[in-house]
Design a protein around this motif. Structure first.
Motif, mmCIF file in Angstrom:
data_model
loop_
_atom_site.group_PDB
_atom_site.id
_atom_site.type_symbol
_atom_site.label_atom_id
_atom_site.label_comp_id
_atom_site.label_asym_id
_atom_site.label_seq_id
_atom_site.Cartn_x
_atom_site.Cartn_y
_atom_site.Cartn_z
ATOM 1 N N LEU B 46 0.830 -1.195 0.000
ATOM 2 C CA LEU B 46 0.000 0.000 0.000
ATOM 3 C C LEU B 46 0.867 1.249 0.000
ATOM 4 C CD1 LEU B 46 -2.918 1.186 0.289
ATOM 5 C CD2 LEU B 46 -2.479 1.239 2.758
ATOM 6 N N LEU B 47 0.618 2.140 -0.967
ATOM 7 C CA LEU B 47 1.324 3.420 -1.029
ATOM 8 C C LEU B 47 0.572 4.502 -0.252
ATOM 9 C CD1 LEU B 47 2.438 3.708 -4.764
ATOM 10 C CD2 LEU B 47 3.920 3.393 -2.771
ATOM 11 N N LEU B 48 -0.727 4.567 -0.494
ATOM 12 C CA LEU B 48 -1.543 5.574 0.177
ATOM 13 C C LEU B 48 -3.010 5.233 -0.006
ATOM 14 C CD1 LEU B 48 -2.569 7.264 -2.488
ATOM 15 C CD2 LEU B 48 -0.372 8.419 -2.232
ATOM 16 N N LYS B 49 -3.839 5.938 0.763
ATOM 17 C CA LYS B 49 -5.274 5.698 0.702
ATOM 18 C C LYS B 49 -6.029 6.999 0.949
ATOM 19 C CE LYS B 49 -5.346 4.433 5.600
ATOM 20 N NZ LYS B 49 -5.525 3.343 6.578
ATOM 21 N N TYR B 50 -7.224 7.066 0.402
ATOM 22 C CA TYR B 50 -8.108 8.189 0.643
ATOM 23 C C TYR B 50 -9.447 7.647 1.117
ATOM 24 C CZ TYR B 50 -11.382 11.955 -0.075
ATOM 25 O OH TYR B 50 -12.359 12.886 0.122
ATOM 26 N N PHE B 51 -9.861 8.143 2.297
ATOM 27 C CA PHE B 51 -11.185 7.786 2.806
ATOM 28 C C PHE B 51 -12.086 9.004 2.843
ATOM 29 C CE2 PHE B 51 -9.777 3.786 3.032
ATOM 30 C CZ PHE B 51 -9.649 3.104 4.233
ATOM 31 N N SER B 52 -11.558 10.121 3.343
ATOM 32 C CA SER B 52 -12.327 11.355 3.453
ATOM 33 C C SER B 52 -11.369 12.466 3.828
ATOM 34 C CB SER B 52 -13.433 11.227 4.506
ATOM 35 O OG SER B 52 -12.862 11.029 5.788
ATOM 36 N N GLY B 53 -11.883 13.704 3.900
ATOM 37 C CA GLY B 53 -11.073 14.815 4.355
ATOM 38 C C GLY B 53 -10.255 15.434 3.240
ATOM 39 N N ASP B 54 -9.054 15.829 3.590
ATOM 40 C CA ASP B 54 -8.162 16.498 2.646
ATOM 41 C C ASP B 54 -8.017 15.663 1.370
ATOM 42 O OD1 ASP B 54 -4.902 18.107 3.024
ATOM 43 O OD2 ASP B 54 -6.261 17.949 1.318
ATOM 44 N N THR B 55 -8.253 16.298 0.241
ATOM 45 C CA THR B 55 -8.238 15.560 -1.022
ATOM 46 C C THR B 55 -6.833 15.270 -1.526
ATOM 47 O OG1 THR B 55 -8.453 17.642 -2.226
ATOM 48 C CG2 THR B 55 -10.488 16.451 -1.726
ATOM 49 N N LEU B 56 -5.841 15.869 -0.930
ATOM 50 C CA LEU B 56 -4.453 15.568 -1.277
ATOM 51 C C LEU B 56 -3.875 14.705 -0.159
ATOM 52 C CD1 LEU B 56 -2.139 16.075 -3.298
ATOM 53 C CD2 LEU B 56 -1.465 18.019 -1.866
ATOM 54 N N VAL B 57 -3.532 13.477 -0.506
ATOM 55 C CA VAL B 57 -3.049 12.554 0.512
ATOM 56 C C VAL B 57 -1.590 12.209 0.254
ATOM 57 C CG1 VAL B 57 -5.295 11.586 1.032
ATOM 58 C CG2 VAL B 57 -3.947 10.586 -0.796
ATOM 59 N N GLN B 58 -0.866 12.104 1.327
ATOM 60 C CA GLN B 58 0.549 11.768 1.247
ATOM 61 C C GLN B 58 0.727 10.287 1.561
ATOM 62 O OE1 GLN B 58 2.772 14.106 0.251
ATOM 63 N NE2 GLN B 58 1.008 15.480 0.081
ATOM 64 N N GLY B 59 1.681 9.682 0.885
ATOM 65 C CA GLY B 59 1.936 8.273 1.112
ATOM 66 C C GLY B 59 3.396 8.010 1.408
ATOM 67 N N ILE B 60 3.744 6.750 1.308
ATOM 68 C CA ILE B 60 5.123 6.367 1.548
ATOM 69 C C ILE B 60 5.959 6.597 0.296
ATOM 70 C CG2 ILE B 60 4.441 4.669 3.276
ATOM 71 C CD1 ILE B 60 4.953 2.491 1.160
ATOM 72 N N LYS B 61 7.253 6.589 0.455
ATOM 73 C CA LYS B 61 8.214 6.688 -0.648
ATOM 74 C C LYS B 61 8.069 7.988 -1.423
ATOM 75 C CE LYS B 61 8.347 1.677 -1.267
ATOM 76 N NZ LYS B 61 8.442 0.552 -2.221
ATOM 77 N N GLY B 62 7.541 9.022 -0.818
ATOM 78 C CA GLY B 62 7.449 10.327 -1.470
ATOM 79 C C GLY B 62 6.301 10.486 -2.441
ATOM 80 N N PHE B 63 5.375 9.549 -2.459
ATOM 81 C CA PHE B 63 4.221 9.633 -3.353
ATOM 82 C C PHE B 63 3.081 10.420 -2.713
ATOM 83 C CE2 PHE B 63 5.185 7.012 -6.976
ATOM 84 C CZ PHE B 63 6.199 6.181 -6.544
ATOM 85 N N GLU B 64 2.280 11.025 -3.565
ATOM 86 C CA GLU B 64 1.058 11.678 -3.144
ATOM 87 C C GLU B 64 -0.010 11.446 -4.203
ATOM 88 O OE1 GLU B 64 2.064 15.849 -2.857
ATOM 89 O OE2 GLU B 64 1.453 16.205 -4.931
ATOM 90 N N ALA B 65 -1.256 11.621 -3.819
ATOM 91 C CA ALA B 65 -2.355 11.458 -4.770
ATOM 92 C C ALA B 65 -3.421 12.483 -4.445
ATOM 93 C CB ALA B 65 -2.927 10.050 -4.726
ATOM 94 N N GLU B 66 -4.130 12.911 -5.476
ATOM 95 C CA GLU B 66 -5.177 13.904 -5.301
ATOM 96 C C GLU B 66 -6.510 13.347 -5.748
ATOM 97 O OE1 GLU B 66 -4.486 17.653 -7.194
ATOM 98 O OE2 GLU B 66 -6.044 18.662 -6.009
ATOM 99 N N PHE B 67 -7.488 13.425 -4.888
ATOM 100 C CA PHE B 67 -8.840 12.988 -5.189
ATOM 101 C C PHE B 67 -9.604 14.168 -5.791
ATOM 102 C CE2 PHE B 67 -12.862 11.145 -5.125
ATOM 103 C CZ PHE B 67 -13.755 11.832 -4.322
ATOM 104 N N LYS B 68 -10.153 13.972 -6.972
ATOM 105 C CA LYS B 68 -10.956 14.994 -7.622
ATOM 106 C C LYS B 68 -12.308 14.372 -7.949
ATOM 107 C CE LYS B 68 -7.183 17.717 -9.600
ATOM 108 N NZ LYS B 68 -6.621 18.324 -10.832
ATOM 109 N N ARG B 69 -13.283 14.711 -7.137
ATOM 110 C CA ARG B 69 -14.609 14.123 -7.306
ATOM 111 C C ARG B 69 -15.220 14.513 -8.646
ATOM 112 N NH1 ARG B 69 -18.207 12.204 -3.604
ATOM 113 N NH2 ARG B 69 -17.008 13.081 -1.883
ATOM 114 N N SER B 70 -15.030 15.764 -9.056
ATOM 115 C CA SER B 70 -15.654 16.245 -10.297
ATOM 116 C C SER B 70 -15.128 15.497 -11.514
ATOM 117 C CB SER B 70 -15.411 17.739 -10.458
ATOM 118 O OG SER B 70 -14.017 18.005 -10.539
ATOM 119 N N GLN B 71 -13.917 14.995 -11.414
ATOM 120 C CA GLN B 71 -13.317 14.270 -12.536
ATOM 121 C C GLN B 71 -13.281 12.768 -12.299
ATOM 122 O OE1 GLN B 71 -9.482 15.992 -13.527
ATOM 123 N NE2 GLN B 71 -10.233 18.075 -13.213
ATOM 124 N N SER B 72 -13.788 12.323 -11.161
ATOM 125 C CA SER B 72 -13.723 10.899 -10.787
ATOM 126 C C SER B 72 -12.306 10.366 -10.954
ATOM 127 C CB SER B 72 -14.701 10.076 -11.638
ATOM 128 O OG SER B 72 -16.032 10.470 -11.404
#
Lengths: 111, 116
Positions: B46-72
């Motif tokens: 697992l690198l990272l996960k998004y459940f709720s809250g801040d749409t930009l989530v930080q993960g391990i190994k310097g990775f990040e991901a952004e949740f954009k609901r409007s773009q799915s």
């Protein structure tokens, strides 16, 4: 800490032979357990999941079966392997946290 | 039905370059989203996960991901790729049921190659 073990890591079996892949989880209780298959160049397909001892749900019809004889043991079986059963099999667990934790996988080659 | 699409099967980047791996999902309710990485012959980490809250989530190994609901979408990013990042990356969406059981639906994966 929790750990998950799968064995064997590698298996080469002739068509028509039986199969048994075993997965055990340590350091947790009453986990949800899963078997996924990963075929070459494809994503992961959920095969079976279990929410408790003796409780098995199948996601796709196939030549395989699963059993959960103990709380932290999950077994994938077949009575007669097909060529199409070849693949990389992954066991995973979770306990109410959303994400799955995967084992190292078992590579099955059916010849 | 839930589904995950990873449009890029293979991506090659130079070491030190930035990286973005695309992921689009189809899910009727609020999604639970994940990125996993798999080295050859290994299980998934697992690198990272998004459940709720801040749409930009930080993960391990310097990775990040952004949740954009409007773009799915739930794209994975890293500002500077290292040779050790070469692996296959999987995006997944989960549906949670009562009792904590969850089912993860995975995308087909994106294989990342890193040139020195």
């Amino acid at each position: 800490s929790q750990t998950i073990h799968q064995w064997p890591a590698t298996l080469v079996q002739p068509v028509g032979s039986p199969l048994s892949l075993e997965c055990t989880v340590e350091g947790t209780s009453n986990p949800n357990l899963y078997w996924y298959r990963q075929a070459a160049g494809r994503g992961l397909q959920l095969l079976f999941y279990s929410v408790g001892i003796g409780q098995i749900s199948s996601e796709v019809p196939q030549n395989l079966s699963a059993s959960r004889p103990q709380d932290r043991q999950f077994i994938l079986s077949s009575k007669k392997l097909l060529l199409s059963d070849s693949g990389f099999y992954l066991c995973a667990w979770t306990v109410n946290t959303g994400e799955l934790f995967f084992g190292e996988g078992s590579r099955l080659t059916v010849l | 039905a839930q589904s995950v699409t990873q449009p890029d099967i293979h991506i090659t980047v130079s070491e030190g370059a930035s990286l973005e791996l695309r992921c689009n999902y189809s899910y009727g309710a609020t999604p639970y989203l994940f990125w996993y990485v798999q080295s050859p012959g290994q299980g998934l980490q697992l690198l990272l996960k998004y459940f709720s809250g801040d749409t930009l989530v930080q993960g391990i190994k310097g990775f990040e991901a952004e949740f954009k609901r409007s773009q799915s979408s739930f794209n994975l990013r890293k500002p500077s790729v290292h040779w050790s990042d070469a692996a296959e990356y999987f995006c997944a969406v989960a549906s949670l049921f009562s009792g904590g059981y969850n089912k993860l639906i995975f995308g087909a994966g994106t294989r990342l190659a890193v040139h020195p």
